[in-house]
Design an enzyme around this catalytic site. Structure first.
Site, mmCIF file in Angstrom:
data_model
loop_
_atom_site.group_PDB
_atom_site.id
_atom_site.type_symbol
_atom_site.label_atom_id
_atom_site.label_comp_id
_atom_site.label_asym_id
_atom_site.label_seq_id
_atom_site.Cartn_x
_atom_site.Cartn_y
_atom_site.Cartn_z
ATOM 1 N N GLU A 1 0.860 -1.176 0.000
ATOM 2 C CA GLU A 1 0.000 0.000 0.000
ATOM 3 C C GLU A 1 0.897 1.226 0.000
ATOM 4 O O GLU A 1 1.843 1.313 0.786
ATOM 5 C CB GLU A 1 -0.880 0.043 1.245
ATOM 6 C CG GLU A 1 -1.989 -0.971 1.272
ATOM 7 C CD GLU A 1 -2.703 -0.976 2.614
ATOM 8 O OE1 GLU A 1 -2.725 0.074 3.304
ATOM 9 O OE2 GLU A 1 -3.230 -2.032 2.984
ATOM 10 N N ASP B 1 -4.558 8.444 11.093
ATOM 11 C CA ASP B 1 -3.192 7.955 11.288
ATOM 12 C C ASP B 1 -2.588 8.462 12.582
ATOM 13 O O ASP B 1 -2.896 9.563 13.050
ATOM 14 C CB ASP B 1 -2.325 8.382 10.098
ATOM 15 C CG ASP B 1 -2.726 7.669 8.823
ATOM 16 O OD1 ASP B 1 -2.608 6.440 8.808
ATOM 17 O OD2 ASP B 1 -3.168 8.330 7.867
#
Length: 258
Positions: free
Chosen positions: A48, A59
């Site tokens: 990814e 995140d």
């Protein structure tokens, strides 16, 4: 069919798949193509690539720092596509782009999908794209360009919604190990009830577990009842914090796979 389509293990006795995440444009802008080849050559089964964004809310601090550095390095979606096209013929494993919807919409969704197709990308993960919007506005465009799309589920996701998201997903279903940001120290890796629940649902897509995997032991634990694992923060940490990141990155992937 999507390019470099993912080949998942046919039985539970076969090796589980390793998916490595990193943010495009780190440590330096020009390192992206080199890291892609390194991940492939070290034995990962897929990768990814994170598209840098100024507000990566899902995140944790490590990947947030990577996004900030990449943006400072002037990484853009256009630059990423150019880098991918330069090595397209050398890549044999699936490449998945992961990011947030706003930059993709700014680029133009269909234009983005066309560029993905021309760059050897096999699928997308856009966590903040609502499923209803996906169905209404974007699903057919993805099919037009033969791109997979993966949704995320968590331990708090109901069985009904997991089945719904699985029906919309292709390639694999991304099972977040616990309800936390990436790289969180609070991540519960082996949530037995959750993993058993996913296994019992007879999902149409293979299941990849992500968030919090830092070692071979972690990887083996979370993939006992899943088809593979996704490692991001631990790998990005190597790229951010080591002058000899090439050697350490290779060693890290080898330590998981071998």
């Amino acid at each position: 069919m999507p390019q470099n389509n993912i080949q998942f293990p046919a039985s539970s006795t076969q090796p589980k798949l390793l998916n490595i995440y990193f943010t495009a444009g780190i440590p330096q802008l020009e390192n992206t193509a080199e890291i892609i080849k390194l991940i492939q050559d070290s034995g990962a089964d897929m990768m990814e690539i994170g598209m840098p964004y100024s507000d990566p809310v899902a995140d944790g601090p490590v990947i947030q720092k990577a996004h900030e550095l990449a943006l400072n390095n002037e990484m853009t979606i256009s630059t990423l596509f150019s880098q991918l096209k330069s090595i397209k013929n050398d890549i044999r494993i699936p490449v998945i782009l992961m990011g947030y919807i706003n930059p993709v919409l700014s680029f133009g969704f269909e234009n983005f999908c066309r560029e993905c197709s021309e760059s050897g990308v096999s699928g997308l993960i856009i966590p903040d794209l609502p499923p209803v919007e996906f169905e209404k506005n974007y699903q057919q465009i993805l099919k037009k360009y033969s791109l997979n799309f993966t949704f995320l589920v968590t331990p708090e996701t109901s069985d009904e919604r997991i089945l719904y998201l699985d029906s919309l997903s292709s390639g694999f279903l991304y099972a977040v190990s616990s309800s936390s940001t990436t790289g969180s120290e609070n991540t519960v890796l082996k949530n037995e009830n959750y993993l058993n629940r996913l296994s019992a649902l007879k999902l149409k897509n293979p299941v990849m577990i992500g968030f919090g995997i830092k070692s071979k032991e972690d990887f083996e634990n979370v993939t006992e009842k899943a088809d593979g694992g996704i490692i991001g923060t631990a790998f990005v940490n190597i790229l951010l914090n080591n002058k000899d990141w090439r050697i350490k990155a290779i060693d890290f992937i080898n330590s998981i796979k071998n």
